[in-house]
Design an enzyme around this catalytic site. Structure first.
Site, PDB file in Angstrom:
ATOM      1  N   GLY A 137      73.415 -54.389   9.115  1.00  0.00           N
ATOM      2  CA  GLY A 137      73.484 -52.940   9.313  1.00  0.00           C
ATOM      3  C   GLY A 137      74.125 -52.191   8.166  1.00  0.00           C
ATOM      4  CB  ILE A 165      72.814 -63.936   0.824  1.00  0.00           C
ATOM      5  CG1 ILE A 165      73.510 -63.009   1.835  1.00  0.00           C
ATOM      6  CG2 ILE A 165      73.805 -64.499  -0.188  1.00  0.00           C
ATOM      7  CD1 ILE A 165      74.037 -61.708   1.248  1.00  0.00           C
ATOM      8  CB  ALA A 186      87.108 -48.624  -0.156  1.00  0.00           C
ATOM      9  N   PRO A 248      78.708 -52.601 -13.649  1.00  0.00           N
ATOM     10  CG  PRO A 248      80.080 -51.240 -14.980  1.00  0.00           C
ATOM     11  CD  PRO A 248      80.093 -52.096 -13.749  1.00  0.00           C
ATOM     12  CD  GLN A 249      78.169 -59.313 -17.265  1.00  0.00           C
ATOM     13  OE1 GLN A 249      78.882 -59.000 -18.229  1.00  0.00           O
ATOM     14  NE2 GLN A 249      78.175 -60.540 -16.776  1.00  0.00           N
ATOM     15  CD  GLU A 250      75.146 -56.700  -8.787  1.00  0.00           C
ATOM     16  OE1 GLU A 250      74.325 -56.758  -7.843  1.00  0.00           O
ATOM     17  OE2 GLU A 250      76.373 -56.573  -8.605  1.00  0.00           O
TER      18      GLU A 250
END
Length: 385
Positions: A137, A165, A186, A248-250
């Site tokens: 969800g 995943i 968070a 950023p790298q992902e």
């Protein structure tokens, strides 16, 4: 058909001689260990586990990990070389996720014990590590995650479910994004390592996807999984901050693969229209075909220049969250446009799975979704204006 192992890098601006040597090694390795098995892996819905250790033996996993942990200590340009060649080959194997995403969470934030335990095994391919963010969800809204990790003495008890995943079927270790304090939003998120042999951990289905069939994508379940408190990566409650720092790298990684895939689609279309004839002449000889290819070539030219700029910014430690989001947005949208046009130029043949363009078109669609949808990328960019 276009030559699958010949991505033209002659006009690139960021690579040096050692990167071209690496690229040649990667091409030869993929020609021997990937391309002959690609169709079978697509049919079975998962790559062979042996491919991971073969990649490890060839030095193609986690090249950025420091030498003290068994890595090569190279900068992101090495990752980019491997990612480009993998995407150009038409493969969605999950080795890039391990090299560009999961390894860095342990390398940057992990304890000395976590690094010593997992990084050498990730480099060798003896350990496959997945990261579990998305839930049934919850997609882009990480603050809405419901998976919990409740502390009890010197242990955490993990409960919840994850879905979509990558590498979930092969994973020996899962980095689980979980709430360790549900009252803090968070700031209550942590990254918790869960070994796949822990009681209470279970793999669900290898999910049936539109594309990227050989990239296993799974449901994962955690029911009262007990892990030691030392399995938390970094500081408890810092999980959201770590995720943001690694985004950023992902997202750049997704841009790298998208651009290379778009180039392969163009090359397939150019090769096909040169060879295929209609009304007595090659399809390429029709002005409409040339104009379409010209538009694609122009966009790809801009794309490669922008990608080199973004990689150079990242290597220098200067690529911002917004710039990475823009790169992911631009290159994933470009990939989908080019793949769609390239398939159209194939006519009815493009709808046949025996042609590479069918797989490229099918696999491209998810790049506008994972790693943050195009709409989320626009929101990230827009908020900073």
């Amino acid at each position: 058909m276009a030559e699958t192992s010949r991505l033209d890098t002659s006009r690139r601006t960021i690579f040096e001689s050692e990167h071209e040597l690496l690229r040649d090694q990667v091409r030869k390795f993929f020609a021997s260990h990937l391309l002959p098995h690609l169709d079978r892996w697509e049919e079975q819905g998962i790559i062979d586990r042996a491919f991971w250790t073969q990649c490890g033996e060839a030095g193609l996993l986690c090249p950025g990990i420091p030498e003290e942990h068994g890595g090569l200590g190279l900068d992101f340009r090495a990752n980019a070389v491997i990612g480009e060649e993998l995407a150009y080959a038409g493969s969605s194997a999950g080795i890039v996720l391990q090299s560009d995403v999961t390894a860095d969470y342990i390398a940057h934030y992990g304890s000395p014990e976590q690094k010593a335990t997992w990084l050498p095994r990730m480099i060798s391919g003896d350990a496959v590590v997945a990261i579990a963010m998305t839930e049934p969800g919850t997609g882009s809204d990480l603050q809405a995650i419901r998976t919990s990790a409740r502390r009890e003495g010197e242990e955490f008890i993990v409960d919840g479910a994850k879905t979509y995943i990558t590498n979930g079927q092969h994973a020996d270790l899962v980095i689980v994004v979980a709430k360790t304090d549900p009252t803090l939003g968070a700031k209550g998120l942590s990254l918790v390592l869960v070994e796949a042999d822990r009681p209470g951990f279970a793999r669900g289905r290898n999910l049936d996807k539109i594309g990227q069939h050989s990239a296993d994508t799974s449901e994962l379940f955690f029911e009262g999984v007990r892990v030691p408190a030392s399995n938390v990566i970094g500081q408890e409650g810092r999980g959201f901050a770590y995720l943001v720092q690694q985004l950023p790298q992902e997202r750049l990684t997704i841009a790298v693969g998208a651009q290379a895939s778009a180039q392969r689609a163009f090359d397939e279309a150019l090769s096909f229209t040169r060879e295929r004839k209609a009304f007595g002449k090659a399809i390429l000889d029709f002005q409409a075909t040339r104009f379409t290819l010209a538009e694609m070539a122009s966009e790809l030219q801009v794309g490669w220049a922008h990608l080199d700029w973004a990689i150079a910014r990242h290597v220098a430690g200067e690529l911002t969250v917004e710039e990475a989001a823009a790169a992911k947005l631009f290159h994933s949208e470009l990939q989908n446009r080019v793949c769609d046009r390239a398939l159209q130029l194939h006519g009815g043949a493009g709808y046949m799975n025996e042609y590479a363009i069918a797989r490229l078109w099918r696999d491209a669609r998810v790049s506008r979704i994972y790693g943050g949808t195009s709409e989320i990328m626009k929101e990230v960019i827009g908020r900073a204006l």
